[in-house]
Scaffold this motif. Structure first.
Motif, mmCIF file in Angstrom:
data_model
loop_
_atom_site.group_PDB
_atom_site.id
_atom_site.type_symbol
_atom_site.label_atom_id
_atom_site.label_comp_id
_atom_site.label_asym_id
_atom_site.label_seq_id
_atom_site.Cartn_x
_atom_site.Cartn_y
_atom_site.Cartn_z
ATOM 1 N N ALA A 277 37.995 40.426 40.460
ATOM 2 C CA ALA A 277 38.071 41.839 40.084
ATOM 3 C C ALA A 277 36.674 42.366 39.780
ATOM 4 O O ALA A 277 35.754 41.602 39.479
ATOM 5 C CB ALA A 277 38.992 41.997 38.865
ATOM 6 N N ARG A 278 36.552 43.685 39.867
ATOM 7 C CA ARG A 278 35.266 44.331 39.597
ATOM 8 C C ARG A 278 35.366 45.118 38.297
ATOM 9 O O ARG A 278 36.308 45.894 38.098
ATOM 10 C CB ARG A 278 34.886 45.247 40.750
ATOM 11 C CG ARG A 278 33.445 45.775 40.697
ATOM 12 C CD ARG A 278 33.143 46.628 41.919
ATOM 13 N NE ARG A 278 33.268 45.838 43.143
ATOM 14 C CZ ARG A 278 32.292 45.079 43.634
ATOM 15 N NH1 ARG A 278 31.126 44.999 42.991
ATOM 16 N NH2 ARG A 278 32.481 44.417 44.764
ATOM 17 N N ARG B 82 39.217 46.317 38.421
ATOM 18 C CA ARG B 82 39.971 46.691 39.619
ATOM 19 C C ARG B 82 39.778 45.612 40.680
ATOM 20 O O ARG B 82 38.730 44.986 40.756
ATOM 21 C CB ARG B 82 39.491 48.040 40.163
ATOM 22 C CG ARG B 82 39.773 49.227 39.246
ATOM 23 C CD ARG B 82 39.150 50.489 39.821
ATOM 24 N NE ARG B 82 39.380 51.643 38.948
ATOM 25 C CZ ARG B 82 38.831 52.842 39.147
ATOM 26 N NH1 ARG B 82 38.008 53.051 40.176
ATOM 27 N NH2 ARG B 82 39.093 53.842 38.306
ATOM 28 N N TRP B 83 40.812 45.426 41.481
ATOM 29 C CA TRP B 83 40.699 44.498 42.607
ATOM 30 C C TRP B 83 41.709 44.884 43.681
ATOM 31 O O TRP B 83 42.620 45.659 43.440
ATOM 32 C CB TRP B 83 40.936 43.056 42.159
ATOM 33 C CG TRP B 83 42.364 42.697 41.859
ATOM 34 C CD1 TRP B 83 43.264 42.083 42.684
ATOM 35 C CD2 TRP B 83 43.080 42.956 40.642
ATOM 36 N NE1 TRP B 83 44.474 41.934 42.067
ATOM 37 C CE2 TRP B 83 44.383 42.443 40.802
ATOM 38 C CE3 TRP B 83 42.729 43.554 39.417
ATOM 39 C CZ2 TRP B 83 45.343 42.540 39.810
ATOM 40 C CZ3 TRP B 83 43.685 43.625 38.436
ATOM 41 C CH2 TRP B 83 44.976 43.129 38.619
ATOM 42 N N THR B 84 41.515 44.331 44.872
ATOM 43 C CA THR B 84 42.376 44.623 46.012
ATOM 44 C C THR B 84 42.955 43.325 46.549
ATOM 45 O O THR B 84 42.223 42.353 46.779
ATOM 46 C CB THR B 84 41.593 45.331 47.136
ATOM 47 O OG1 THR B 84 41.003 46.538 46.617
ATOM 48 C CG2 THR B 84 42.507 45.682 48.296
ATOM 49 N N ASP B 85 44.271 43.305 46.731
ATOM 50 C CA ASP B 85 44.930 42.117 47.265
ATOM 51 C C ASP B 85 44.605 41.936 48.739
ATOM 52 O O ASP B 85 44.007 42.803 49.390
ATOM 53 C CB ASP B 85 46.454 42.233 47.091
ATOM 54 C CG ASP B 85 46.880 41.852 45.681
ATOM 55 O OD1 ASP B 85 46.089 41.192 44.976
ATOM 56 O OD2 ASP B 85 48.009 42.215 45.282
ATOM 57 N N GLY C 147 45.762 44.590 50.995
ATOM 58 C CA GLY C 147 45.140 45.893 50.842
ATOM 59 C C GLY C 147 45.621 46.695 49.654
ATOM 60 O O GLY C 147 45.150 47.819 49.428
ATOM 61 N N THR C 148 46.543 46.137 48.864
ATOM 62 C CA THR C 148 47.050 46.850 47.696
ATOM 63 C C THR C 148 46.013 46.810 46.579
ATOM 64 O O THR C 148 45.476 45.755 46.254
ATOM 65 C CB THR C 148 48.356 46.216 47.190
ATOM 66 O OG1 THR C 148 49.317 46.197 48.266
ATOM 67 C CG2 THR C 148 48.918 47.007 46.029
ATOM 68 N N ARG C 149 45.751 47.988 46.010
ATOM 69 C CA ARG C 149 44.774 48.074 44.923
ATOM 70 C C ARG C 149 45.475 47.930 43.570
ATOM 71 O O ARG C 149 46.550 48.459 43.368
ATOM 72 C CB ARG C 149 44.027 49.404 44.978
ATOM 73 C CG ARG C 149 43.149 49.564 46.217
ATOM 74 C CD ARG C 149 42.386 50.860 46.191
ATOM 75 N NE ARG C 149 41.501 50.995 47.351
ATOM 76 C CZ ARG C 149 40.686 52.027 47.565
ATOM 77 N NH1 ARG C 149 40.660 53.040 46.680
ATOM 78 N NH2 ARG C 149 39.929 52.056 48.648
ATOM 79 N N HIS C 150 44.804 47.237 42.682
ATOM 80 C CA HIS C 150 45.360 47.007 41.354
ATOM 81 C C HIS C 150 44.304 47.296 40.308
ATOM 82 O O HIS C 150 43.099 47.279 40.574
ATOM 83 C CB HIS C 150 45.821 45.548 41.206
ATOM 84 C CG HIS C 150 46.895 45.145 42.164
ATOM 85 N ND1 HIS C 150 48.228 45.373 41.934
ATOM 86 C CD2 HIS C 150 46.810 44.525 43.378
ATOM 87 C CE1 HIS C 150 48.936 44.908 42.948
ATOM 88 N NE2 HIS C 150 48.094 44.379 43.838
ATOM 89 N N GLN C 151 44.771 47.582 39.127
ATOM 90 C CA GLN C 151 43.885 47.796 37.990
ATOM 91 C C GLN C 151 44.522 47.134 36.767
ATOM 92 O O GLN C 151 45.728 47.191 36.565
ATOM 93 C CB GLN C 151 43.666 49.283 37.719
ATOM 94 C CG GLN C 151 42.688 49.556 36.583
ATOM 95 C CD GLN C 151 42.307 51.022 36.472
ATOM 96 O OE1 GLN C 151 42.588 51.822 37.369
ATOM 97 N NE2 GLN C 151 41.657 51.379 35.375
ATOM 98 N N GLY D 120 51.007 41.649 40.269
ATOM 99 C CA GLY D 120 49.689 42.254 40.260
ATOM 100 C C GLY D 120 49.149 42.529 38.869
ATOM 101 O O GLY D 120 48.214 43.319 38.728
#
Length: 205
Positions: free
Chosen positions: A81-82, A105-108, A111-115, A138
């Motif tokens: 994650a960033r 935040r990160w992306t699976d 392509g799904t974005r998560h926070q 997630g």
């Protein structure tokens, strides 16, 4: 004559040995015998029961722990994650530099974005990659249990069980001895009530 004296002395000596054997411990009571047998049975119980209880609980805990390891490793996966913003140090009078919870935040792979919120070291700059774990939904979660942790937990459970078993046996012995002592004191009191008047008359005479 010497032969007669020798036989008499020998007979006296043998009679003395028999008398000593019969009255070797005249104060040994039935309650003392019960206490000895109870202590012996407790030792046997400890030798057999303590290891059995500790091994049984330890083995069960290890089996459960290894199942948890497999389940958590299947349900959780590592993510990179960033960090969204700078991690400012939290108020800490001791100055220990404890980790702080900050949004990431990160992306699976799909392509799904998560926070979510992850723990990072104070002073970490925004944009820093943070290694953390997420579940299937997630959400940020704790790392899965490791095999070493499962083994350590099993050893701890076995040790605690062994200590608890030993404590129960010691308490049982203490309770039994306390019960016998109360009975002994009652007997001594009753006997003293019978003997004290006789001794009093002797001292007065």
């Amino acid at each position: 004559m010497s032969t007669h004296r020798s036989q008499r002395n020998s007979g006296d000596h043998g009679s003395g040995r028999t008398s000593v054997r019969k009255s070797s411990n005249p104060l040994y009571r039935s309650s003392d015998r019960a206490q000895s047998w109870f202590g012996f049975l407790l030792i046997i119980g400890l030798v057999v029961g303590l290891p059995a209880a500790a091994i049984s609980v330890g083995t069960t805990t290890l089996h459960t722990g290894m199942e948890t390891v497999q389940t958590q490793n299947a349900e959780r996966h590592p993510v990179k994650a960033r960090l969204v913003s700078d991690a400012k140090p939290a108020p800490d009078p001791a100055g220990s530099g404890s980790p702080v919870r900050m949004p990431v935040r990160w992306t699976d792979k799909d392509g799904t974005r998560h926070q979510g919120v992850a723990q990072v070291a104070p002073g970490t700059k925004a944009g820093t990659i943070v290694n953390t774990w997420a579940d299937r939904g997630g959400s940020i979660t704790e790392p899965p249990m490791t095999s070493k942790q499962a083994v350590a937990t099993a050893w701890l459970a076995g040790a605690v069980t062994g200590g608890a078993t030993l404590t129960v046996f010691l308490l049982a012995r203490a309770g039994f001895v306390y019960m016998l002592d109360r009975r002994r004191y009652a007997q001594w009191e009753a006997e003293w009530q019978l003997l004290e008047p006789r001794w009093s008359r002797r001292s007065q005479g």
